[in-house]
Scaffold this motif. Structure first.
Motif, PDB file in Angstrom:
ATOM      1  N   LYS A 196       0.876  -1.443  -0.097  1.00  0.00           N
ATOM      2  CA  LYS A 196      -0.379  -0.018   0.083  1.00  0.00           C
ATOM      3  C   LYS A 196       0.863   1.437  -0.234  1.00  0.00           C
ATOM      4  O   LYS A 196       1.781   1.170   0.487  1.00  0.00           O
ATOM      5  CB  LYS A 196      -0.484   0.272   1.482  1.00  0.00           C
ATOM      6  N   THR A 197       0.534   2.127  -0.870  1.00  0.00           N
ATOM      7  CA  THR A 197       1.279   3.379  -1.189  1.00  0.00           C
ATOM      8  C   THR A 197       0.893   4.277  -0.219  1.00  0.00           C
ATOM      9  O   THR A 197      -0.219   4.688  -0.127  1.00  0.00           O
ATOM     10  CB  THR A 197       1.893   3.865  -2.464  1.00  0.00           C
ATOM     11  N   PRO A 198       2.540   5.101   0.687  1.00  0.00           N
ATOM     12  CA  PRO A 198       1.126   6.640   1.224  1.00  0.00           C
ATOM     13  C   PRO A 198       0.407   7.512  -0.086  1.00  0.00           C
ATOM     14  O   PRO A 198       0.554   7.261  -1.123  1.00  0.00           O
ATOM     15  CB  PRO A 198       2.375   7.131   1.505  1.00  0.00           C
ATOM     16  N   ALA A 199      -0.872   8.078   0.986  1.00  0.00           N
ATOM     17  CA  ALA A 199      -1.666   8.657   0.525  1.00  0.00           C
ATOM     18  C   ALA A 199      -0.847   9.743  -1.067  1.00  0.00           C
ATOM     19  O   ALA A 199       0.435  10.629  -0.252  1.00  0.00           O
ATOM     20  CB  ALA A 199      -2.757   9.641   0.954  1.00  0.00           C
ATOM     21  N   GLY A 200      -0.986  10.110  -2.363  1.00  0.00           N
ATOM     22  CA  GLY A 200      -0.362  10.990  -2.381  1.00  0.00           C
ATOM     23  C   GLY A 200       1.259  10.760  -2.960  1.00  0.00           C
ATOM     24  O   GLY A 200       1.569  11.415  -3.570  1.00  0.00           O
ATOM     25  N   LYS A 201       1.271   9.698  -2.853  1.00  0.00           N
ATOM     26  CA  LYS A 201       3.018   8.705  -3.160  1.00  0.00           C
ATOM     27  C   LYS A 201       2.791   7.941  -4.175  1.00  0.00           C
ATOM     28  O   LYS A 201       2.019   7.124  -3.604  1.00  0.00           O
ATOM     29  CB  LYS A 201       4.284   9.494  -2.439  1.00  0.00           C
ATOM     30  N   GLN A 202       3.101   7.425  -5.362  1.00  0.00           N
ATOM     31  CA  GLN A 202       3.249   6.860  -5.818  1.00  0.00           C
ATOM     32  C   GLN A 202       4.932   5.951  -7.026  1.00  0.00           C
ATOM     33  O   GLN A 202       5.354   6.765  -7.653  1.00  0.00           O
ATOM     34  CB  GLN A 202       2.144   6.770  -7.356  1.00  0.00           C
ATOM     35  N   THR A 203       4.602   5.136  -6.247  1.00  0.00           N
ATOM     36  CA  THR A 203       5.915   4.102  -7.081  1.00  0.00           C
ATOM     37  C   THR A 203       5.920   4.108  -8.444  1.00  0.00           C
ATOM     38  O   THR A 203       5.080   3.751  -9.347  1.00  0.00           O
ATOM     39  CB  THR A 203       6.265   2.546  -6.252  1.00  0.00           C
ATOM     40  N   PRO A 204       7.065   5.108  -9.229  1.00  0.00           N
ATOM     41  CA  PRO A 204       6.813   4.464 -10.726  1.00  0.00           C
ATOM     42  C   PRO A 204       6.944   2.962 -11.443  1.00  0.00           C
ATOM     43  O   PRO A 204       7.335   2.032 -10.354  1.00  0.00           O
ATOM     44  CB  PRO A 204       7.678   5.273 -11.467  1.00  0.00           C
ATOM     45  N   ASP A 205       5.964   2.589 -12.546  1.00  0.00           N
ATOM     46  CA  ASP A 205       6.243   1.111 -13.064  1.00  0.00           C
ATOM     47  C   ASP A 205       7.426   1.517 -13.841  1.00  0.00           C
ATOM     48  O   ASP A 205       8.037   1.891 -14.405  1.00  0.00           O
ATOM     49  CB  ASP A 205       4.762   0.775 -13.385  1.00  0.00           C
ATOM     50  N   ALA A 206       8.113  -0.832 -13.151  1.00  0.00           N
ATOM     51  CA  ALA A 206       8.773  -0.662 -13.817  1.00  0.00           C
ATOM     52  C   ALA A 206       8.788  -0.662 -15.357  1.00  0.00           C
ATOM     53  O   ALA A 206       8.167  -1.111 -15.829  1.00  0.00           O
ATOM     54  CB  ALA A 206       9.642  -1.652 -13.588  1.00  0.00           C
ATOM     55  N   THR A 207       9.795   0.051 -16.352  1.00  0.00           N
ATOM     56  CA  THR A 207       9.976  -0.324 -17.861  1.00  0.00           C
ATOM     57  C   THR A 207      10.174  -1.669 -18.339  1.00  0.00           C
ATOM     58  O   THR A 207      10.112  -2.385 -17.573  1.00  0.00           O
ATOM     59  CB  THR A 207      10.538   0.906 -17.959  1.00  0.00           C
ATOM     60  N   VAL A 208       9.838  -1.471 -19.431  1.00  0.00           N
ATOM     61  CA  VAL A 208       9.434  -3.244 -20.181  1.00  0.00           C
ATOM     62  C   VAL A 208      11.600  -3.350 -20.366  1.00  0.00           C
ATOM     63  O   VAL A 208      11.621  -4.658 -19.974  1.00  0.00           O
ATOM     64  CB  VAL A 208       9.455  -2.382 -21.668  1.00  0.00           C
ATOM     65  N   GLU A 209      12.517  -2.418 -20.577  1.00  0.00           N
ATOM     66  CA  GLU A 209      13.821  -2.207 -20.121  1.00  0.00           C
ATOM     67  C   GLU A 209      14.462  -3.245 -18.961  1.00  0.00           C
ATOM     68  O   GLU A 209      15.079  -4.298 -18.713  1.00  0.00           O
ATOM     69  CB  GLU A 209      14.571  -1.427 -20.226  1.00  0.00           C
ATOM     70  N   GLN A 210      13.799  -2.562 -18.057  1.00  0.00           N
ATOM     71  CA  GLN A 210      13.709  -2.950 -16.625  1.00  0.00           C
ATOM     72  C   GLN A 210      13.333  -4.815 -16.478  1.00  0.00           C
ATOM     73  O   GLN A 210      13.352  -5.662 -15.788  1.00  0.00           O
ATOM     74  CB  GLN A 210      13.289  -2.245 -15.492  1.00  0.00           C
ATOM     75  N   LYS A 211      11.939  -4.453 -16.784  1.00  0.00           N
ATOM     76  CA  LYS A 211      10.959  -5.726 -16.933  1.00  0.00           C
ATOM     77  C   LYS A 211      12.437  -7.314 -17.591  1.00  0.00           C
ATOM     78  O   LYS A 211      11.884  -7.958 -16.380  1.00  0.00           O
ATOM     79  CB  LYS A 211       9.949  -6.134 -17.346  1.00  0.00           C
TER      80      LYS A 211
END
Length: 219
Positions: A25-40
């Motif tokens: 669960k991400t704290p309100a107002g903060k979002q972890t960016p999704d991994a890119t295709v390259e990272q995956k």
């Protein structure tokens, strides 16, 4: 109580996955960016690398498909700040240095190392910057980041200020550049302008009069 290395390994991985689940669960107002295709793709390659090098340990740590998917999601979230190339190099370095299956935190620690990027550490870069002769642009730097960190720190400052004051400034600028490189940015040195084969010098008054007289005679 079973306390064999393989059991310790499985317990460690299980604890990491539990922590990943509790932190989902991400704290309100903060979002972890999704991994890119390259990272995956890099993480998928890393897991194959681990499967090949730590076959039995790998199967004990990730006994089924769901466990492996949870682990990959954890890795994606924790390593999202680094490019796929950096992640891959860090994992390869971890494999070379460990007989046991590396954890995500062990790979994460190596992502912060300049050596993973093929660069000198901050202090070695600082010494190189201090000793490089002028003109700085024409010196053969070990990496452009060493030059740009020196330029950002001010050449006169790092050459004439005691190390205990100059090095922290240089180190900060160098680490900023490392972070940019980790994020996939490429630093390139400006190409020095070629020196012309002949150099024109302005004529003095006597030479100008002689050239003018020669032109008039020719006409």
């Amino acid at each position: 109580m079973d306390n064999t290395p393989s059991t310790q390994l499985l317990n460690r991985v299980t604890q990491q996955l539990k922590q990943a689940s509790s932190d989902s669960k991400t704290p309100a107002g903060k979002q972890t960016p999704d991994a890119t295709v390259e990272q995956k793709e890099a993480i998928n390659q890393i897991f194959e690398l681990f499967r090949f090098n730590y076959h039995n340990q790998f199967l004990k740590a990730f006994p089924d498909y769901d466990t492996m998917i949870m682990a990959k999601r954890l890795w994606s979230r924790l390593l999202v700040e680094y490019s796929g190339e950096v992640i891959m190099r860090a994992a390869e370095k971890a494999v070379k240095e460990s007989r046991f299956l590396p954890s995500v935190h062990e790979v994460l620690e190596r992502c912060d190392s300049a050596e993973v990027l093929g660069l000198p550490n901050a202090y070695a870069a600082y010494i190189e910057a201090c000793r490089a002769p002028s003109p700085k642009k024409e010196y053969r730097w070990s990496h452009p980041a060493v030059y740009f960190a020196g330029r950002a720190s001010d050449w006169y400052f790092i050459a004439n200020t005691p190390e205990d004051k100059a090095f922290p400034v240089y180190k900060r600028n160098y680490e900023i550049l490392l972070k940019r490189i980790q994020n996939g940015e490429e630093l390139e040195m400006e190409i020095a302008r070629a020196i012309p084969e002949t150099i024109e010098h302005p004529l003095n008054n006597k030479e100008q009069k002689q050239r003018l007289a020669a032109l008039m005679k020719a006409l």
